[in-house]
Design an enzyme around this catalytic site. Sequence first.
Site, PDB file in Angstrom:
ATOM      1  NE  ARG A 256      17.089  38.446 -15.031  1.00 35.94           N
ATOM      2  CZ  ARG A 256      17.442  39.541 -15.455  1.00 35.94           C
ATOM      3  NH1 ARG A 256      18.639  39.405 -16.178  1.00 35.94           N
ATOM      4  NH2 ARG A 256      17.095  40.563 -14.975  1.00 35.94           N
TER       5      ARG A 256
ATOM      6  CG  ASP B 121      13.438  42.248 -18.975  1.00 33.45           C
ATOM      7  OD1 ASP B 121      14.572  42.156 -18.689  1.00 33.45           O
ATOM      8  OD2 ASP B 121      12.476  41.373 -18.486  1.00 33.45           O
TER       9      ASP B 121
ATOM     10  NE  ARG C  32      13.910  46.218 -14.359  1.00 32.70           N
ATOM     11  CZ  ARG C  32      14.332  44.761 -13.935  1.00 32.70           C
ATOM     12  NH1 ARG C  32      15.046  44.204 -14.828  1.00 32.70           N
ATOM     13  NH2 ARG C  32      14.314  44.744 -12.488  1.00 32.70           N
TER      14      ARG C  32
ATOM     15  CG  HIS D 202      13.768  38.024 -17.376  1.00 29.20           C
ATOM     16  ND1 HIS D 202      13.825  39.440 -17.099  1.00 29.20           N
ATOM     17  CD2 HIS D 202      14.095  37.526 -16.216  1.00 29.20           C
ATOM     18  CE1 HIS D 202      13.850  39.773 -15.999  1.00 29.20           C
ATOM     19  NE2 HIS D 202      14.059  38.716 -15.171  1.00 29.20           N
TER      20      HIS D 202
HETATM   21  P1  NAD Z   1      13.487  34.925  -1.918  1.00 30.09           P
HETATM   22  O1  NAD Z   1      14.643  34.204  -1.279  1.00 30.09           O
HETATM   23  O2  NAD Z   1      12.936  36.003  -0.994  1.00 30.09           O
HETATM   24  O3  NAD Z   1      12.077  33.891  -1.688  1.00 30.09           O
HETATM   25  C1  NAD Z   1      12.054  32.751  -2.281  1.00 30.09           C
HETATM   26  C2  NAD Z   1      11.155  31.929  -1.534  1.00 30.09           C
HETATM   27  O4  NAD Z   1      11.342  30.319  -2.207  1.00 30.09           O
HETATM   28  C3  NAD Z   1      11.553  31.479  -0.031  1.00 30.09           C
HETATM   29  O5  NAD Z   1      10.491  31.790   0.738  1.00 30.09           O
HETATM   30  C4  NAD Z   1      11.750  30.121   0.022  1.00 30.09           C
HETATM   31  O6  NAD Z   1      11.304  29.421   1.380  1.00 30.09           O
HETATM   32  C5  NAD Z   1      11.020  29.693  -1.146  1.00 30.09           C
HETATM   33  N1  NAD Z   1      10.996  28.191  -1.667  1.00 30.09           N
HETATM   34  C6  NAD Z   1      12.076  27.582  -1.895  1.00 30.09           C
HETATM   35  N2  NAD Z   1      11.911  26.360  -2.446  1.00 30.09           N
HETATM   36  C7  NAD Z   1      10.687  25.977  -2.351  1.00 30.09           C
HETATM   37  C8  NAD Z   1       9.768  24.952  -2.614  1.00 30.09           C
HETATM   38  N3  NAD Z   1      10.561  23.667  -2.889  1.00 30.09           N
HETATM   39  N4  NAD Z   1       8.641  25.135  -2.315  1.00 30.09           N
HETATM   40  C9  NAD Z   1       7.902  26.181  -1.982  1.00 30.09           C
HETATM   41  N5  NAD Z   1       8.892  27.439  -1.518  1.00 30.09           N
HETATM   42  C10 NAD Z   1      10.212  27.321  -1.785  1.00 30.09           C
HETATM   43  O7  NAD Z   1      13.658  35.369  -3.343  1.00 30.09           O
HETATM   44  P2  NAD Z   1      12.786  36.237  -4.113  1.00 30.09           P
HETATM   45  O8  NAD Z   1      13.494  37.456  -4.187  1.00 30.09           O
HETATM   46  O9  NAD Z   1      11.231  36.136  -3.852  1.00 30.09           O
HETATM   47  O10 NAD Z   1      13.000  35.649  -5.807  1.00 30.09           O
HETATM   48  C11 NAD Z   1      12.344  34.499  -6.152  1.00 30.09           C
HETATM   49  C12 NAD Z   1      12.595  34.379  -7.505  1.00 30.09           C
HETATM   50  O11 NAD Z   1      12.246  35.103  -8.272  1.00 30.09           O
HETATM   51  C13 NAD Z   1      14.208  34.122  -7.819  1.00 30.09           C
HETATM   52  O12 NAD Z   1      14.577  33.067  -8.819  1.00 30.09           O
HETATM   53  C14 NAD Z   1      14.425  35.481  -8.424  1.00 30.09           C
HETATM   54  O13 NAD Z   1      15.665  35.378  -9.274  1.00 30.09           O
HETATM   55  C15 NAD Z   1      13.365  35.499  -9.280  1.00 30.09           C
HETATM   56  N6  NAD Z   1      12.859  36.772  -9.969  1.00 30.09           N
HETATM   57  C16 NAD Z   1      12.378  36.801 -10.994  1.00 30.09           C
HETATM   58  C17 NAD Z   1      12.224  37.976 -11.638  1.00 30.09           C
HETATM   59  C18 NAD Z   1      11.513  37.969 -13.162  1.00 30.09           C
HETATM   60  O14 NAD Z   1      11.296  39.019 -13.951  1.00 30.09           O
HETATM   61  N7  NAD Z   1      11.213  36.876 -13.557  1.00 30.09           N
HETATM   62  C19 NAD Z   1      12.205  39.124 -11.044  1.00 30.09           C
HETATM   63  C20 NAD Z   1      12.735  39.106  -9.801  1.00 30.09           C
HETATM   64  C21 NAD Z   1      13.066  38.069  -9.080  1.00 30.09           C
END
Ligand code: NAD
Length: 315
Positions: free
Chosen positions: A90, A150, A153, A177
Amino acid sequence: MPYRQKKVVVIGAGSVGTAYIYALLPTGVAGEIALIDIDQNRVEGEVLDLSHGLPFIPPVKIKKGDYSDCADADIIVVTAGAKQQPGQSRLDLIQKNAQIVRSICHEISKQDCSAVFVMVTNPVDALTYVALKELKWNHQRIIGSGTVLDSARLKYLLSQHCKIDARNVHAYILGEHGDSEVAAWSMSHIAGVSLRDYCKICRACDYSEHHRRIAEEVRNSAYHIIGYKGSTYYGIGLSLVRITETILRNEHSILTVSSFLDGQYGIKDVCLSVPCVVGDTGVKMTIDAELAADELHALRASAQTIREVLEKIKG
Ligand code: NAD
């Protein structure tokens, strides 16, 4: 005064943003959901697709939004940005996602807004801190989803191991995380019996070996899922629903959200997860509990890991 429906703004219409909305819809807790993304076609498609389920759920308005929607939002959830690729941690996402988060916060800060801000984009703890510095709001209003997932999980794996309903397992992952996260066994219990004592009563396993294995499985969960199917989104979607419910209903639930620490656990000036009382204004109280010495040491080391990531984007 007439009852005002609660409004949720979701920034990022990718897998996580849409899994969250899909899980939020049947709860009926939100009256309006505005979805924002730089990919306009994606938002159009997701809004249409989600809206076609409206005849089956409590009334809610789902729309393509813009940043003016933040002005009267109750909660803003940020899921925009790059996600981990297989083998990536991450923390590897920091440069790119810090830029994205800064630009999003810049847009939000043009609005006069009193929402609770929830960061989800990874690395979530460092980016919660970035948002906090950019938005300059009261710290309690800015949280990250942190280790809510987490901890879920951990509860799930313990429930499977102990053959107990997951809702009756109270167990916490603290800290980052990410890879430096800490399983806080000393504050985990089943029916008020500490897990250590519960295992002595149950006598079905070798306590320390199983706990070590389960903590490792929690830490590696995302890597496994990403290896199998590319990304994780259902678990985080449901975790976000839980966070949303406690904020919108002012539930004062205990959740391990990421928040700014100001001396609790001997940790200052960093965002990470410890148990917090969460309600309509965000973090109502940070629970500064006593941890076992090794857990406290690991928690402080986890804080240091997050600080080192933040150093990379200073200036
Ligand atoms: P994804 O690629 O499916 O979606 C990301 C979206 O962000 C895309 O639709 C993209 O167009 C949009 N985007 C990019 N730049 C942008 C901006 N400046 N303004 C608005 N939209 C913008 O990715 P995802 O699978 O949905 O994951 C998103 C994030 O969540 C990642 O960083 C991932 O690591 C994180 N995530 C966090 C957790 C957690 O527990 N915190 C869990 C899973 C995923």
